[in-house]
Motif scaffolding. Structure first.
Motif, mmCIF file in Angstrom:
data_model
loop_
_atom_site.group_PDB
_atom_site.id
_atom_site.type_symbol
_atom_site.label_atom_id
_atom_site.label_comp_id
_atom_site.label_asym_id
_atom_site.label_seq_id
_atom_site.Cartn_x
_atom_site.Cartn_y
_atom_site.Cartn_z
ATOM 1 N N SER A 1 0.842 -1.180 0.000
ATOM 2 C CA SER A 1 0.000 0.000 0.000
ATOM 3 C C SER A 1 0.886 1.241 0.000
ATOM 4 O O SER A 1 2.104 1.135 0.148
ATOM 5 C CB SER A 1 -0.964 0.020 1.180
ATOM 6 O OG SER A 1 -1.979 0.974 0.905
ATOM 7 N N GLN B 1 0.324 9.323 0.039
ATOM 8 C CA GLN B 1 1.007 10.508 -0.496
ATOM 9 C C GLN B 1 1.461 11.445 0.612
ATOM 10 O O GLN B 1 0.692 11.729 1.527
ATOM 11 C CB GLN B 1 0.038 11.299 -1.380
ATOM 12 C CG GLN B 1 -0.462 10.534 -2.557
ATOM 13 C CD GLN B 1 -1.158 11.455 -3.548
ATOM 14 O OE1 GLN B 1 -0.826 12.636 -3.681
ATOM 15 N NE2 GLN B 1 -2.134 10.919 -4.244
ATOM 16 N N VAL C 1 4.639 7.823 -1.294
ATOM 17 C CA VAL C 1 4.739 7.997 -2.747
ATOM 18 C C VAL C 1 4.870 9.474 -3.129
ATOM 19 O O VAL C 1 3.893 10.159 -3.411
ATOM 20 C CB VAL C 1 3.576 7.294 -3.481
ATOM 21 C CG1 VAL C 1 3.807 5.782 -3.485
ATOM 22 C CG2 VAL C 1 2.219 7.575 -2.847
ATOM 23 N N HIS D 1 3.749 10.702 -6.631
ATOM 24 C CA HIS D 1 2.304 10.969 -6.704
ATOM 25 C C HIS D 1 1.966 12.359 -6.174
ATOM 26 O O HIS D 1 1.027 12.993 -6.646
ATOM 27 C CB HIS D 1 1.527 9.929 -5.892
ATOM 28 C CG HIS D 1 1.388 8.611 -6.565
ATOM 29 N ND1 HIS D 1 0.386 8.345 -7.455
ATOM 30 C CD2 HIS D 1 2.130 7.486 -6.481
ATOM 31 C CE1 HIS D 1 0.504 7.100 -7.896
ATOM 32 N NE2 HIS D 1 1.558 6.547 -7.309
ATOM 33 N N GLN E 1 9.148 6.307 -2.524
ATOM 34 C CA GLN E 1 8.989 5.966 -3.945
ATOM 35 C C GLN E 1 10.134 6.485 -4.815
ATOM 36 O O GLN E 1 10.623 5.763 -5.688
ATOM 37 C CB GLN E 1 7.656 6.512 -4.445
ATOM 38 C CG GLN E 1 7.240 5.980 -5.803
ATOM 39 C CD GLN E 1 5.955 6.639 -6.278
ATOM 40 O OE1 GLN E 1 5.653 7.784 -5.919
ATOM 41 N NE2 GLN E 1 5.181 5.921 -7.055
ATOM 42 N N TYR F 1 -1.868 9.363 -13.072
ATOM 43 C CA TYR F 1 -1.413 8.841 -11.790
ATOM 44 C C TYR F 1 -1.925 7.436 -11.428
ATOM 45 O O TYR F 1 -1.194 6.645 -10.840
ATOM 46 C CB TYR F 1 -1.597 9.920 -10.718
ATOM 47 C CG TYR F 1 -2.445 9.650 -9.526
ATOM 48 C CD1 TYR F 1 -1.907 9.774 -8.239
ATOM 49 C CD2 TYR F 1 -3.782 9.300 -9.641
ATOM 50 C CE1 TYR F 1 -2.684 9.557 -7.119
ATOM 51 C CE2 TYR F 1 -4.557 9.084 -8.525
ATOM 52 C CZ TYR F 1 -4.008 9.211 -7.267
ATOM 53 O OH TYR F 1 -4.768 8.980 -6.168
ATOM 54 N N PRO F 2 -3.147 7.059 -11.877
ATOM 55 C CA PRO F 2 -3.568 5.680 -11.573
ATOM 56 C C PRO F 2 -2.689 4.607 -12.237
ATOM 57 O O PRO F 2 -2.634 3.477 -11.758
ATOM 58 C CB PRO F 2 -4.994 5.621 -12.134
ATOM 59 C CG PRO F 2 -5.458 7.032 -12.157
ATOM 60 C CD PRO F 2 -4.243 7.839 -12.493
ATOM 61 N N GLN G 1 0.187 4.281 -9.973
ATOM 62 C CA GLN G 1 -0.314 3.510 -8.830
ATOM 63 C C GLN G 1 -0.340 2.014 -9.170
ATOM 64 O O GLN G 1 0.016 1.168 -8.350
ATOM 65 C CB GLN G 1 -1.711 4.009 -8.442
ATOM 66 C CG GLN G 1 -2.357 3.192 -7.332
ATOM 67 C CD GLN G 1 -3.536 3.890 -6.684
ATOM 68 O OE1 GLN G 1 -3.890 5.017 -7.032
ATOM 69 N NE2 GLN G 1 -4.161 3.220 -5.734
ATOM 70 N N ASP H 1 3.059 0.743 -8.901
ATOM 71 C CA ASP H 1 3.436 0.578 -7.479
ATOM 72 C C ASP H 1 3.022 -0.804 -6.977
ATOM 73 O O ASP H 1 3.729 -1.454 -6.208
ATOM 74 C CB ASP H 1 2.716 1.599 -6.585
ATOM 75 C CG ASP H 1 3.026 3.046 -6.924
ATOM 76 O OD1 ASP H 1 4.062 3.310 -7.552
ATOM 77 O OD2 ASP H 1 2.199 3.919 -6.556
ATOM 78 N N GLN I 1 -10.460 4.222 -3.206
ATOM 79 C CA GLN I 1 -9.469 3.718 -4.153
ATOM 80 C C GLN I 1 -9.963 2.518 -4.959
ATOM 81 O O GLN I 1 -9.216 1.923 -5.738
ATOM 82 C CB GLN I 1 -8.178 3.333 -3.406
ATOM 83 C CG GLN I 1 -7.462 4.508 -2.770
ATOM 84 C CD GLN I 1 -7.021 5.520 -3.801
ATOM 85 O OE1 GLN I 1 -6.482 5.179 -4.848
ATOM 86 N NE2 GLN I 1 -7.282 6.790 -3.526
ATOM 87 N N HIS J 1 -9.469 2.664 -8.735
ATOM 88 C CA HIS J 1 -8.065 2.540 -9.135
ATOM 89 C C HIS J 1 -7.591 1.094 -9.056
ATOM 90 O O HIS J 1 -6.770 0.650 -9.855
ATOM 91 C CB HIS J 1 -7.171 3.423 -8.257
ATOM 92 C CG HIS J 1 -7.362 4.893 -8.493
ATOM 93 N ND1 HIS J 1 -6.956 5.862 -7.609
ATOM 94 C CD2 HIS J 1 -7.937 5.552 -9.528
ATOM 95 C CE1 HIS J 1 -7.260 7.063 -8.094
ATOM 96 N NE2 HIS J 1 -7.869 6.888 -9.249
#
Ligand code: AMP
Ligand code: TRP
Length: 332
Positions: free
Chosen positions: A6, A9, A40, A43, A78, A129-130, A133, A136, A151, A154
């Motif tokens: 997980s 930000q 992150v 992000h 990140q 950004y997704p 993600q 990630d 979320q 996403h």
């Protein structure tokens, strides 16, 4: 052992929505799974931000996470694992433009930018950004992703991208990640229970997970309970939210007692607020103490997290190497 990933930000204060909705789960999952938890910072560049604050916010969030019980060896920053962005680029090519424009968070945040700023500037980063993600998550081949309910979309996208990638390379390479929700996937703003608790709505809409006692008591005292249009026998959202907070803070007995009085029709909101404030003051007091302890030796924590980031990076590098092989890129 299954893998959990997980991330959060570094955009300022950590609030009780973040804690109860996601981070508390991070702490509990550490016992049973291989866990990777990211701060992150890439992000955090997607919305207008202050370049002079990002690095400080990153270390502050690291301190906060450790103070609430995340183990430093599970944490990474990140930008110390740049493979995320490289995989992000590759995955961009497995994601359609239309799908990104349909993300509700993109729409919400675009609106926020328009409302809040002197000049309207919505970055490609915000749209994209997704996909970062998704990188990630997939880079650690995570089975589970503990997040708040906001979320969900996403996570669906991440599964779609993983699936499209697998189909295209003709191999079940990526694990399709599943979200993990806490018992409190949505904490509401105490000032306006129609909204979720969040920083972006403004100061009165969130309770800082490291707030001082006076502030907590003031915020709970002024919490909106019942706006008056609730039908008899049902519980107003604001009241529900206070109950949720009591339960999430672990005050089960008090929760049960108050619930009985609610059912009997004799609940007094002052009592509900009193217990909510007491429960939060006790819990947050513990966090503040722990943060003080850790902050006494900042150097130590920074070194630990730089070290854990470079350990975690090895895992990310392995995946990226395999991915480049699979998609036909050069790979030394
Ligand atoms: P953010 O601060 O928006 O980056 O959120 C970090 C994490 O906290 C994410 O997993 C969110 O789903 C979760 N979260 C944020 N706000 C809330 C809320 N009001 N209720 C529950 N979870 C939340
Ligand atoms: N997008 C998430 C948020 O706004 C943060 C995040 C980034 C994340 N990468 C992630 C969450 C990977 C879970 C997994 O809260």
């Amino acid at each position: 052992m299954k893998t959990v990933l997980s991330a959060i930000q570094p955009t300022g204060d950590m609030h009780l929505g973040n804690y109860f909705g996601a981070v508390k789960n991070w702490v509990d999952l550490q016992e049973k799974y291989k866990c990777y938890y990211g701060v992150v910072d890439y992000h955090a560049m997607t919305m207008p931000y202050d370049v002079n604050k990002l690095r400080t916010n990153t270390w502050d969030l690291i301190t906060n996470l450790v103070a609430v019980g995340v183990q430093p060896e599970n944490l990474f920053i990140q930008s110390l694992v740049p493979e995320h962005t490289e995989l992000g680029w590759i995955l961009n090519c497995f994601c359609s433009y239309g799908q990104l424009t349909r993300m509700t968070q993109f729409k919400d945040k675009s609106l926020q930018v328009k409302e809040g700023a002197k000049e309207e500037f919505i970055s490609v980063g915000l749209l994209d950004y997704p996909v970062l993600q998704t990188a990630d998550i997939l880079i650690y081949r995570a089975d589970f992703v503990p997040v708040g309910k906001d979320q969900e979309q996403h996570l669906e996208l991440a599964r779609d991208i993983a699936q499209r990638f697998n189909t295209q390379v003709g191999k079940e390479y990526f694990v399709l990640p599943e979200p993990l929700y806490t018992e409190t996937p949505k904490i509401r703003s105490t000032a306006d229970p129609a909204k979720k608790m969040s920083k972006s709505a403004g100061e009165k809409h969130y309770i800082n997970a490291f707030a001082d006692e006076a502030t907590i008591r003031r915020q709970i005292k002024s919490a909106v309970t019942d706006s008056g249009n609730t039908t008899a026998g049902t519980m107003a959202e604001g009241v529900q939210n206070l109950f949720e907070l009591i339960k999430a803070a672990g005050w089960k007995t008090e929760y049960d007692q108050l619930m009985e009085t609610f059912t009997a029709g004799s609940l007094k909101y002052v009592d509900l607020k009193q217990i909510t404030a007491d429960a939060l003051v006790q819990m947050i007091g513990g966090f503040v103490e722990k943060k003080k302890e850790i902050s006494a030796d900042k150097r130590k924590l920074k070194d630990q997290v730089k070290q854990s980031s470079s350990e975690i990076r090895k895992r990310a590098q392995e995946t990226l190497k395999e991915v480049k092989e699979l998609v036909g890129l050069m790979n030394v």
